[in-house]
Design an enzyme around this catalytic site. Structure first.
Site, PDB file in Angstrom:
ATOM      1  N   SER A 132      32.565  37.799  38.940  1.00 35.58           N
ATOM      2  CA  SER A 132      33.608  37.135  39.723  1.00 35.58           C
ATOM      3  C   SER A 132      33.349  35.625  39.767  1.00 35.58           C
ATOM      4  CB  SER A 132      33.693  37.751  41.126  1.00 35.58           C
ATOM      5  OG  SER A 132      34.841  37.286  41.803  1.00 35.58           O
ATOM      6  N   HIS A 162      39.707  44.344  41.367  1.00 37.02           N
ATOM      7  CA  HIS A 162      38.612  43.389  41.298  1.00 37.02           C
ATOM      8  C   HIS A 162      37.367  43.984  41.967  1.00 37.02           C
ATOM      9  CE1 HIS A 162      37.101  39.392  40.506  1.00 37.02           C
ATOM     10  NE2 HIS A 162      36.568  39.360  41.705  1.00 37.02           N
ATOM     11  N   ASP A 196      43.007  44.123  37.942  1.00 36.51           N
ATOM     12  CA  ASP A 196      42.497  42.931  38.614  1.00 36.51           C
ATOM     13  C   ASP A 196      43.575  41.850  38.574  1.00 36.51           C
ATOM     14  OD1 ASP A 196      41.050  40.721  39.507  1.00 36.51           O
ATOM     15  OD2 ASP A 196      39.443  40.932  38.038  1.00 36.51           O
TER      16      ASP A 196
END
Length: 328
Positions: free
Chosen positions: A167, A301, A271
């Site tokens: 991320s 995500h 995502d």
């Protein structure tokens, strides 16, 4: 990509979702109590992975947590393990290398991939806006080339190093890679073989189709926008820290191509960042970088941080990439 600039779903309060409160001085109060796990450096401890914390820069309160598979202690020291330098996620504003779920994620990777992991505790925004995290990343790389730490000295193959992040950590890994590509001689004997970008966090001012869906339970669009607002030095998602197509990044990718680094981008089409990740893969391929992309169907995500089957599948992808990079 869509040129639409529709506002994010206003039904999600990003401050409430993140459990943070904005203070008058621009800092935030992190209201959620995130469990931490202490390191376990004692070889007599029953854990299969040893870990220890080492200060990096005490004035910045940065440090690293090293994960060493205990089985390495039983092997001939001539057979050293690849090294992964890891940067955690959290939108640049949350979590720590000591956060329990991140500690466990790194420990499990160390076991399954047979690697040593150095997880970097970097400074968080908005108290320390970007590029503070990138600066910390480079400081960690330079520290590793001369570290007196016995674990790295005795068990890590510094000539087989990978920079990885998840991320926001994937964003940090990317920018650290760009910076490192122009000073490889200064990093020796640390030799970088490639970058591993796990659901990397990128954006831009124009909304993409995956963003406009705005159905990610972990990362609603309003939350993503707020994290960029709190972490970027200026309120512009077309800043080079957010949008890899602008600034010096595309030019520096030429250097990564010449160095022969391989790049792995892992994600899923559920995502909201999916389209930005696809665009990043396209950009790197246009610049001649050797890119491996692995995108699953559905999900959201952070899905392969917590679901055991997804974690195992991720480890298979990572192991194959690392092995292919070492023999290349």
């Amino acid at each position: 990509m869509s040129s639409q600039t529709a506002p994010p779903n206003t039904t999600v309060d990003p401050y409430q979702h993140l459990q943070i409160a904005l203070n008058a001085d621009g800092t935030i109060t992190r209201l959620r109590e995130v469990p931490n796990t202490p390191p376990t450096p004692d070889p007599s401890h029953p854990t299969p992975v040893l870990s220890k914390d080492i200060p990096l820069n005490q004035s910045n309160n940065t440090w690293v947590r090293i994960f060493l598979p205990k089985e390495a202690l039983d092997h001939n020291s001539a057979t050293k393990l690849p090294l992964i330098v890891y940067f955690h996620g959290g939108g640049f504003i949350l979590y720590s290398a000591a956060s329990s779920f991140l500690h466990d994620f790194c420990a499990n990777m160390a076991i399954d991939l047979h690697v040593i992991i150095v997880s970097v505790e970097y400074r968080l925004a908005p108290e320390h806006r970007l590029p503070a995290a990138y600066d910390n990343a480079m400081e960690a790389l330079h520290w590793m080339k001369t570290t007196p730490d016995s674990w790295l000295r005795d068990y890590a193959d510094l000539s087989n190093t990978f920079i990885m992040g998840g991320s926001a950590g994937g964003n940090i890994a990317y920018h650290a890679g760009l910076r490192a590509s122009v000073e490889t001689d200064k990093l020796e004997p640390l030799v970088i073989k490639g970058l591993i970008l796990h659901q990397p966090y990128f954006g831009g001012s124009q909304r993409t189709q995956s963003e406009l869906r705005d159905n990610d339970p972990i990362l609603p669009l309003s939350v993503s926008d707020l994290m960029w607002e709190l972490s970027l030095p200026i309120a512009d998602r077309d800043h080079e820290y957010c949008n890899p197509k602008v600034g010096d990044g595309p030019q520096l990718l030429e250097k990564i191509k010449l160095l022969g680094w391989k790049v792995l981008v892992v994600g899923c089409d559920g995502d909201i960042l999916f389209d930005h990740q696809i665009e990043l893969v396209k950009l790197m391929r246009e610049k001649g970088v050797s890119v491996v992309s692995q995108f699953g169907e559905g999900g959201h995500h952070g899905v392969d941080m917590f679901e055991p089957a997804k974690v195992k599948a991720l480890h298979v992808v990572l192991k194959n990439f690392i092995l292919s990079s070492l023999v290349a």
